[in-house]
Design a protein around this motif. Structure first.
Motif, mmCIF file in Angstrom:
data_model
loop_
_atom_site.group_PDB
_atom_site.id
_atom_site.type_symbol
_atom_site.label_atom_id
_atom_site.label_comp_id
_atom_site.label_asym_id
_atom_site.label_seq_id
_atom_site.Cartn_x
_atom_site.Cartn_y
_atom_site.Cartn_z
ATOM 1 N N VAL A 113 -29.661 82.442 -86.631
ATOM 2 C CA VAL A 113 -28.910 80.935 -86.484
ATOM 3 C C VAL A 113 -27.688 80.669 -85.778
ATOM 4 C CG1 VAL A 113 -28.251 79.049 -88.182
ATOM 5 C CG2 VAL A 113 -30.061 80.389 -89.168
ATOM 6 N N TYR A 114 -27.818 79.474 -85.096
ATOM 7 C CA TYR A 114 -26.770 79.326 -84.225
ATOM 8 C C TYR A 114 -26.227 77.944 -84.829
ATOM 9 C CZ TYR A 114 -25.212 81.100 -79.649
ATOM 10 O OH TYR A 114 -24.155 81.895 -78.759
ATOM 11 N N TYR A 115 -25.017 78.046 -85.181
ATOM 12 C CA TYR A 115 -24.651 76.640 -85.895
ATOM 13 C C TYR A 115 -23.591 76.024 -84.949
ATOM 14 C CZ TYR A 115 -23.506 73.392 -89.522
ATOM 15 O OH TYR A 115 -23.325 72.424 -90.594
ATOM 16 N N ARG A 116 -24.008 74.813 -84.456
ATOM 17 C CA ARG A 116 -23.200 73.856 -83.437
ATOM 18 C C ARG A 116 -22.231 73.099 -84.392
ATOM 19 N NH1 ARG A 116 -26.802 71.306 -79.263
ATOM 20 N NH2 ARG A 116 -26.668 73.379 -78.056
ATOM 21 N N LEU A 117 -21.158 73.164 -84.326
ATOM 22 C CA LEU A 117 -20.179 72.428 -84.899
ATOM 23 C C LEU A 117 -19.617 71.328 -84.078
ATOM 24 C CD1 LEU A 117 -18.049 75.154 -86.241
ATOM 25 C CD2 LEU A 117 -19.076 73.754 -87.681
ATOM 26 N N GLY A 118 -19.899 69.981 -84.448
ATOM 27 C CA GLY A 118 -19.590 68.983 -83.601
ATOM 28 C C GLY A 118 -21.004 68.088 -83.266
ATOM 29 N N GLN A 119 -20.782 67.047 -82.481
ATOM 30 C CA GLN A 119 -21.746 66.237 -82.246
ATOM 31 C C GLN A 119 -22.688 66.911 -81.042
ATOM 32 O OE1 GLN A 119 -23.347 64.028 -83.737
ATOM 33 N NE2 GLN A 119 -23.586 62.157 -82.703
ATOM 34 N N THR A 120 -23.981 66.688 -81.326
ATOM 35 C CA THR A 120 -24.955 67.365 -80.185
ATOM 36 C C THR A 120 -25.127 66.135 -79.175
ATOM 37 O OG1 THR A 120 -25.872 68.641 -81.801
ATOM 38 C CG2 THR A 120 -27.338 67.833 -79.773
ATOM 39 N N ILE A 121 -25.664 65.151 -79.488
ATOM 40 C CA ILE A 121 -25.812 63.860 -78.487
ATOM 41 C C ILE A 121 -25.826 62.745 -79.100
ATOM 42 C CG2 ILE A 121 -28.399 63.856 -78.416
ATOM 43 C CD1 ILE A 121 -28.103 63.759 -75.301
ATOM 44 N N GLU A 122 -25.196 61.661 -78.646
ATOM 45 C CA GLU A 122 -25.271 60.248 -79.164
ATOM 46 C C GLU A 122 -25.456 59.102 -77.999
ATOM 47 O OE1 GLU A 122 -21.492 58.279 -80.918
ATOM 48 O OE2 GLU A 122 -22.303 59.658 -82.171
ATOM 49 N N HIS A 123 -26.828 58.517 -78.198
ATOM 50 C CA HIS A 123 -27.247 57.819 -77.110
ATOM 51 C C HIS A 123 -26.992 56.406 -77.166
ATOM 52 C CE1 HIS A 123 -29.678 60.686 -74.839
ATOM 53 N NE2 HIS A 123 -30.254 61.156 -75.907
ATOM 54 N N GLY A 124 -26.583 55.851 -78.548
ATOM 55 C CA GLY A 124 -26.368 54.464 -78.895
ATOM 56 C C GLY A 124 -25.210 53.904 -78.174
ATOM 57 N N PRO A 125 -24.908 52.744 -78.108
ATOM 58 C CA PRO A 125 -23.976 52.042 -77.108
ATOM 59 C C PRO A 125 -22.707 52.046 -78.014
ATOM 60 C CG PRO A 125 -25.493 50.476 -78.243
ATOM 61 C CD PRO A 125 -26.005 51.670 -78.626
ATOM 62 N N ILE B 93 -24.133 83.187 -91.736
ATOM 63 C CA ILE B 93 -24.583 82.583 -90.390
ATOM 64 C C ILE B 93 -23.362 83.336 -89.496
ATOM 65 C CG2 ILE B 93 -24.656 80.736 -89.035
ATOM 66 C CD1 ILE B 93 -25.751 79.209 -91.566
ATOM 67 N N ARG B 94 -23.642 84.003 -88.585
ATOM 68 C CA ARG B 94 -22.663 84.860 -87.655
ATOM 69 C C ARG B 94 -22.306 83.908 -86.588
ATOM 70 N NH1 ARG B 94 -24.856 90.105 -85.865
ATOM 71 N NH2 ARG B 94 -22.632 90.489 -85.482
ATOM 72 N N TYR B 95 -23.052 83.079 -85.913
ATOM 73 C CA TYR B 95 -22.568 82.432 -84.713
ATOM 74 C C TYR B 95 -22.393 81.024 -85.097
ATOM 75 C CZ TYR B 95 -24.563 86.481 -82.295
ATOM 76 O OH TYR B 95 -24.693 87.710 -81.907
ATOM 77 N N TRP B 96 -21.040 80.710 -84.590
ATOM 78 C CA TRP B 96 -20.591 79.283 -84.638
ATOM 79 C C TRP B 96 -19.893 78.809 -83.471
ATOM 80 C CZ3 TRP B 96 -21.065 76.955 -89.486
ATOM 81 C CH2 TRP B 96 -21.569 77.811 -90.375
ATOM 82 N N LYS C 30 -18.585 85.026 -85.595
ATOM 83 C CA LYS C 30 -18.594 85.061 -84.126
ATOM 84 C C LYS C 30 -18.404 83.382 -83.665
ATOM 85 C CE LYS C 30 -21.017 89.492 -82.969
ATOM 86 N NZ LYS C 30 -21.974 89.889 -82.066
ATOM 87 N N VAL C 31 -17.478 83.517 -83.079
ATOM 88 C CA VAL C 31 -17.067 81.852 -82.482
ATOM 89 C C VAL C 31 -16.993 81.827 -81.105
ATOM 90 C CG1 VAL C 31 -15.228 80.116 -82.300
ATOM 91 C CG2 VAL C 31 -15.432 81.479 -84.361
ATOM 92 N N GLY C 32 -17.609 80.647 -80.392
ATOM 93 C CA GLY C 32 -17.869 80.543 -78.889
ATOM 94 C C GLY C 32 -18.050 79.327 -78.668
ATOM 95 N N GLY C 33 -18.422 79.057 -77.250
ATOM 96 C CA GLY C 33 -18.683 77.717 -76.902
ATOM 97 C C GLY C 33 -19.075 78.128 -75.240
ATOM 98 N N SER D 73 -25.038 83.707 -74.346
ATOM 99 C CA SER D 73 -26.201 83.128 -74.640
ATOM 100 C C SER D 73 -26.766 82.049 -73.966
ATOM 101 C CB SER D 73 -25.843 82.472 -76.227
ATOM 102 O OG SER D 73 -26.974 81.815 -76.798
ATOM 103 N N VAL D 74 -27.876 81.778 -73.579
ATOM 104 C CA VAL D 74 -28.662 80.694 -72.973
ATOM 105 C C VAL D 74 -29.402 80.084 -74.029
ATOM 106 C CG1 VAL D 74 -29.943 79.745 -71.056
ATOM 107 C CG2 VAL D 74 -29.021 82.094 -70.865
ATOM 108 N N ASN D 75 -28.427 79.208 -74.806
ATOM 109 C CA ASN D 75 -28.957 78.678 -76.237
ATOM 110 C C ASN D 75 -29.534 77.193 -76.142
ATOM 111 O OD1 ASN D 75 -26.485 77.290 -75.910
ATOM 112 N ND2 ASN D 75 -25.764 77.704 -78.129
ATOM 113 N N GLU D 76 -29.899 76.976 -74.898
ATOM 114 C CA GLU D 76 -30.944 75.828 -74.536
ATOM 115 C C GLU D 76 -31.331 76.205 -73.226
ATOM 116 O OE1 GLU D 76 -29.942 71.581 -74.319
ATOM 117 O OE2 GLU D 76 -28.648 71.814 -76.156
#
Length: 228
Positions: A1-13, A50-53, A96-99, A178-181
């Motif tokens: 599991v790769y847990y993404r903290l924060g917004q992924t994407i937001e298309h609305g106006p 969950i190890r990856y944040w 493990k923390v990264g970005g 990590s090429v996580n996309e």
């Protein structure tokens, strides 16, 4: 599991989650409790180990007025990363923390066949250097660096090498990559299943041989769009 903290994407106006937090320290404390909830059972939580944040996603994706992932400056993102990464490692030293889920390194080779976008793609690579400089100077935790690729295999081979070489240059040669996309670029909006499967297979083989430690394909909705 790769847990993404924060917004992924937001298309609305109207923007909500992509705005920089008003209080970085408070946001970091919330994230720390999210980790506690999923890994230590806090607040009727779980013990999932969950190890990856990952802190945020594609904060450098700016295309004119289009800002769907991060509304602040890239420097603000770096400052948010500093506060959050240091608190998470202090409270949870075993995770493990990264970005930062970087957009990719398309300017390095080929510009994905769009030379008119070179300036935008070059900004992505400049942010990479800025992030590595910031993390090194501020002594921030960096257990892994994550980035994305939706390019052709020939170009992606250059991206892999470039990312690793820059990490080594800044003293992060031991950091996981990590090429996580990722998904191979296709000239067709809806390639045939056989063509897509072949491109995916050869990219997996290239990553097996290249400087990549983990990868997450984006995504599993077969045939729905160019990103599936």
């Amino acid at each position: 599991v790769y847990y993404r903290l924060g917004q992924t994407i937001e298309h609305g106006p109207k923007k909500y989650g992509v705005l920089p937090p008003k209080d970085f320290a408070k946001w970091a404390r919330i994230c720390e409790h999210v980790v506690r909830h999923y890994n230590e059972g806090w607040a009727d939580g779980y013990r999932w180990n969950i190890r990856y944040w990952e802190v945020w996603n594609e904060p450098e994706d700016v295309n004119g007025d289009r800002k769907v992932l991060w509304w602040g400056t890239f420097r603000q993102y770096c400052e948010l990363y500093e506060v959050t990464s240091k608190l998470l490692k202090e409270k949870h030293p075993n995770v493990k923390v990264g970005g930062y889920g970087g957009c990719g390194f398309y300017s390095v080779y080929g510009d994905m066949g769009h030379p008119e976008l070179h300036e935008r793609y070059e900004y992505f690579t400049k942010c990479f250097d800025e992030f590595l400089t910031f993390v090194r100077e501020r002594n921030c935790p960096l257990d892994f660096f994550s980035y994305h690729s939706y390019d052709s295999l020939d170009n992606f081979r250059h991206h892999m090498t470039y990312a690793k070489e820059r990490l080594v240059k800044y003293g992060f040669g031991d950091v996981e990559v990590s090429v996580n996309e990722w998904l191979p670029h296709s000239r067709s909006e809806r390639p045939s299943p056989a063509a897509r499967a072949s491109a995916i297979a050869e990219t997996l083989m290239a990553m097996q041989e290249g400087p990549v430690d983990s990868a997450m394909i984006y995504d599993g909705k077969c045939g729905i769009s160019a990103y599936s």
